[in-house]
Design an enzyme around this catalytic site. Structure first.
Site, PDB file in Angstrom:
ATOM      1  CB  SER A 574      -0.966  -0.035   1.183  1.00  0.00           C
ATOM      2  OG  SER A 574      -1.942   0.966   1.064  1.00  0.00           O
ATOM      3  CG  ASP A 665      -6.754  -2.951  -3.724  1.00  0.00           C
ATOM      4  OD1 ASP A 665      -7.519  -2.290  -3.003  1.00  0.00           O
ATOM      5  OD2 ASP A 665      -5.525  -2.815  -3.728  1.00  0.00           O
ATOM      6  CG  HIS A 697      -5.390  -2.392  -0.117  1.00  0.00           C
ATOM      7  ND1 HIS A 697      -4.708  -2.014  -1.247  1.00  0.00           N
ATOM      8  CD2 HIS A 697      -4.788  -1.725   0.916  1.00  0.00           C
ATOM      9  CE1 HIS A 697      -3.748  -1.159  -0.938  1.00  0.00           C
ATOM     10  NE2 HIS A 697      -3.768  -0.974   0.373  1.00  0.00           N
TER      11      HIS A 697
END
Length: 721
Positions: A574, A665, A697
């Site tokens: 991320s 995601d 995600h």
């Protein structure tokens, strides 16, 4: 060693770590004997073949005396809970609420289990409500003290859809099923983004255990999603029962437009505490005269915290005199997705009326700039179900403190905050449950599997009390033994490293070292646990300040001779992936190989596809970005987003890159990583792409998670050999 042999070797090693069980939650129940209590643990363990998590419960008796502060006796075997979504014991520990969420439209099954058998089994049809929420945010299951009602949060029944047949439109909500008709889609409904897609609106329900009837709470606005429900203390006359819950406004899009922005990991969504009457108490109101205004207002949920923009994790003190809760006011007001929390309290009247105004006072305020290694403020991502010590005034919290998590005690009357986990510990600590005046906890580090600890207070000669933590021998230690042996060759420490700007504080760097590998993680500016001023320094400076922090940390450990500068790898997930792709572009000669899971690579592309477009404005423009945030960004905005993104430096990348993407995601859609990888390949870069079509995600489906980390290990070994 060829590739297949390397995969075989590393997968065998990774399996040892994957099989380590984890403690999801725990409860402690008092017995008639004050020196004895019973603890119940909810345990999960990855099952790779079934591609899910095994769930089971484990019990222990805790015995104390003057000479031995604790002695744990464990049940010989865990009890596996096949098909169980969540279990919640009653306050006395004599009953167990077992939830088996239905799938694909099947009913949700609720069970009330006694000490020897199942007392009640309720099948709840989809027309009443859908599956119960069991996540860390909307989740809320609460027994009342009398143990005859259970309040919970579940998905609202799906809206009726239009139906069609070979003659055309039939009618909305037509339920008859045969081969000659089908259901249409109807209007699209907003959801709360990542993790919550395809889930119904979080709504409040109450189960009457005696009648096995489930009723929806009334008087709650359709503009609210609700969660984290608790029972309010009964009035002195014991007549009316109220529920207190958190309500999130669903109209929180740009310029106050009706949009649900993603809420996972985002404490900056406006929310308030509300109170409403238990739906089984409505008979008194229904029988009241129509002209009685108070009876009408009793049906409408009352906002208890209208003066602040955030209130969550409500908890009543054991004596029912205080309602305490956390607030993320700073996050809501600045736009930072996670900022420093404050702790608030309300003095709860014994005869509270639903239209009665309540005063909110601070217990623990925001810490802007902590002194040296002093208390940095509250950063709490959860709260245990019953966080009170037996003195009825001390609250136990788990919070970030610089680079670790610690356990804090908060005196809610004086506001005093004390770190009760060991001050010299570099481990992370988390409270599990309270046992009277004592705390059951778990501690771990990058080189130590989770260990159960039992904390108790010891009085010294000068009448001061200190906390002592004993390691608890437990069955989980057997499962962890092999992993602990594998990690025994590693060393671990946290270093303080001077940053380049002398006006800034020191940056923490976490080091885990073995003979030929060092894991380095830089933490300071923009990270929870260092005070609000440090955290708020990052918005508007991403791609520069955070990148420079990482490079400063790298320079320091190279200068100290801790690592080989010719064998540096970088990996991130991320925002960590954002840093990974920035680093290999901005410092192409420093990194030999890289891997990124669902990285942010292009903010200008992400803006129109993510569930958190406000984050793009916040990190690129700072707090002022929210003033002109729009679903249709200007050319200047798009240009700025691109300049702040890793893709702006892609022409300089040299390191081989492994890109791992979740196809489902919604936070950083796969298009972001794909664009970067394809552009890198276009320039002759060495890039490998792995796509996990069903993953969100986190890439947390067990088989996907396993394959992801296995390939990172093999990729690094290949390019660092």
């Amino acid at each position: 060693m060829d590739a297949s042999e390397e995969y075989a070797l590393q997968s065998k090693l990774l399996l040892e770590f994957t099989n380590v069980p984890s403690i999801d939650s725990a409860w402690v129940f008092k017995s008639k004997n004050e020196d004895r209590s019973t603890a119940m643990y909810s345990i999960s363990q990855t099952n790779l073949l079934a591609n899910n998590k095994r769930k089971y419960v484990l019990f222990s008796h805790i015995m104390r005396n003057d000479t031995n502060p604790m002695n744990f006796q464990w049940s010989p075997f865990p009890i596996q809970m096949d098909g169980v979504s969540i279990v919640v014991p009653s306050p006395s520990g004599s009953k167990l609420f077992v939830v088996r969420n239905g799938e694909n439209g099947s009913p949700t099954k609720l069970e009330i289990v006694g000490q020897s058998h199942v007392d009640k089994e309720i099948h709840v049809a989809q027309s009443v409500h859908g599956p119960l929420y069991t996540d860390e945010w909307f989740h809320g299951i609460s027994w009342n003290q009398e143990e005859n009602f259970i309040a919970f949060i579940a998905e609202e029944s799906p809206a009726l859809k239009p139906a069609f047949d070979d003659n055309g439109y039939k009618r909305e909500g037509y339920s008859e099923k045969d081969s000659n008709n089908w259901k249409g889609q109807g209007d699209w409904e907003e959801d709360w983004g990542e993790t919550y897609s395809k889930k119904g609106r979080p709504s409040l329900f109450v189960l009457d255990i005696a009648s096995v009837e489930v009723r929806a709470a009334k008087g709650i606005s359709r503009s609210l999603s609700v969660g984290q429900v608790v029972w309010a203390p009964a009035s002195s006359c014991g007549r009316q029962k109220y529920l207190v819950f958190v309500g999130w406004l669903e109209h929180n899009g740009f310029q106050n437009t009706p949009r649900k922005l993603g809420i996972k990991y985002c404490s900056n969504r406006p929310c308030s505490l509300y109170a409403t009457l238990c739906p089984f108490e409505e008979s008194d109101v229904d029988n009241a005269p129509v002209s009685d205004d108070k009876s009408e207002s009793a049906l409408v949920a009352s906002n208890l915290t209208p003066s602040i923009s955030s209130a969550f994790f409500p908890q009543f003190s054991k004596d029912g005199k205080l309602l305490v809760f956390l607030s993320a006011n700073r996050a809501v007001n600045t736009g930072a997705h996670n900022a420093t929390n404050s702790l608030q309290k309300i003095n709860w009247p014994s005869e509270w009326k639903i239209d009665q105004h309540l005063e909110i006072t601070d217990v623990v305020s925001i810490v802007m700039c902590p002194q040296d290694s002093g208390f940095p403020g509250l950063y709490c991502s959860s709260m245990i179900p019953d966080p009170w010590l037996s003195d009825q005034r001390t609250l136990i919290l788990t919070s970030a403190w610089r680079s670790t998590e610690v356990i804090l005690s908060v005196d809610v009357l004086s506001g005093n905050v004390t770190r009760i986990s060991p001050e010299n510990s570099v481990y992370s600590w988390s409270a599990l449950a309270i046992d009277g005046r004592n705390v059951l906890a778990v501690s771990s580090s990058p080189i130590d599997p989770p260990q159960i600890k039992y904390g108790h207070q010891v009085s010294s000669k000068d009448q001061t009390c200190t906390w002592v933590w004993d390691e608890v021998n437990n069955p989980l230690m057997t499962a962890n033994k092999k992993v602990k042996a594998l990690l025994s060759y590693h060393e671990f420490s946290i270093l303080k490293i001077p940053v380049s700007n002398p006006t800034d504080d020191l940056s923490d760097v976490m080091i885990a070292e073995t003979h030929d590998i060092i894991s380095l993680s830089s933490k300071k500016r923009g990270t929870p646990g260092f005070g609000e001023e440090a955290l708020q320094s990052l918005p508007g400076k991403v791609g520069s300040q955070d990148v420079q922090d990482c490079l400063t940390a790298l320079d320091y450990v190279i200068k100290e001779g801790l690592i080989d500068a010719s064998k540096v790898a970088v990996v991130g997930i991320s925002h960590g992936g954002f840093l990974t792709t920035h680093l290999i572009g901005q410092a192409p000669d420093r990194f030999m190989v890289a891997a990124a899971r669902n990285p942010v690579c292009n903010l200008s592309l992400m803006l129109g596809t993510t569930d958190i477009p406000d984050w793009c404005y916040s990190v690129a423009c700072g707090t002022q970005g929210r003033q002109y945030a729009s679903e249709s960004p200007s050319l200047d905005d798009l240009r700025l987003f691109y300049q702040k993104s890793p893709i702006a430096h892609i022409s300089k990348v040299k390191a081989p890159l492994l890109m791992l993407l979740g196809g489902a995601d919604l936070r950083v859609p796969a298009s972001n990583g794909l664009q970067y990888a394809r552009a890198l390949r276009e320039r002759g870069g060495d890039v490998r792409i792995m796509m996990f079509p069903e993953d969100i995600h986190e890439i947390n489906i067990p088989q996907s998670d396993f394959e992801s980390f296995l390939n990172i290990g093999v990729w690094f070994k290949k390019h660092l050999s």
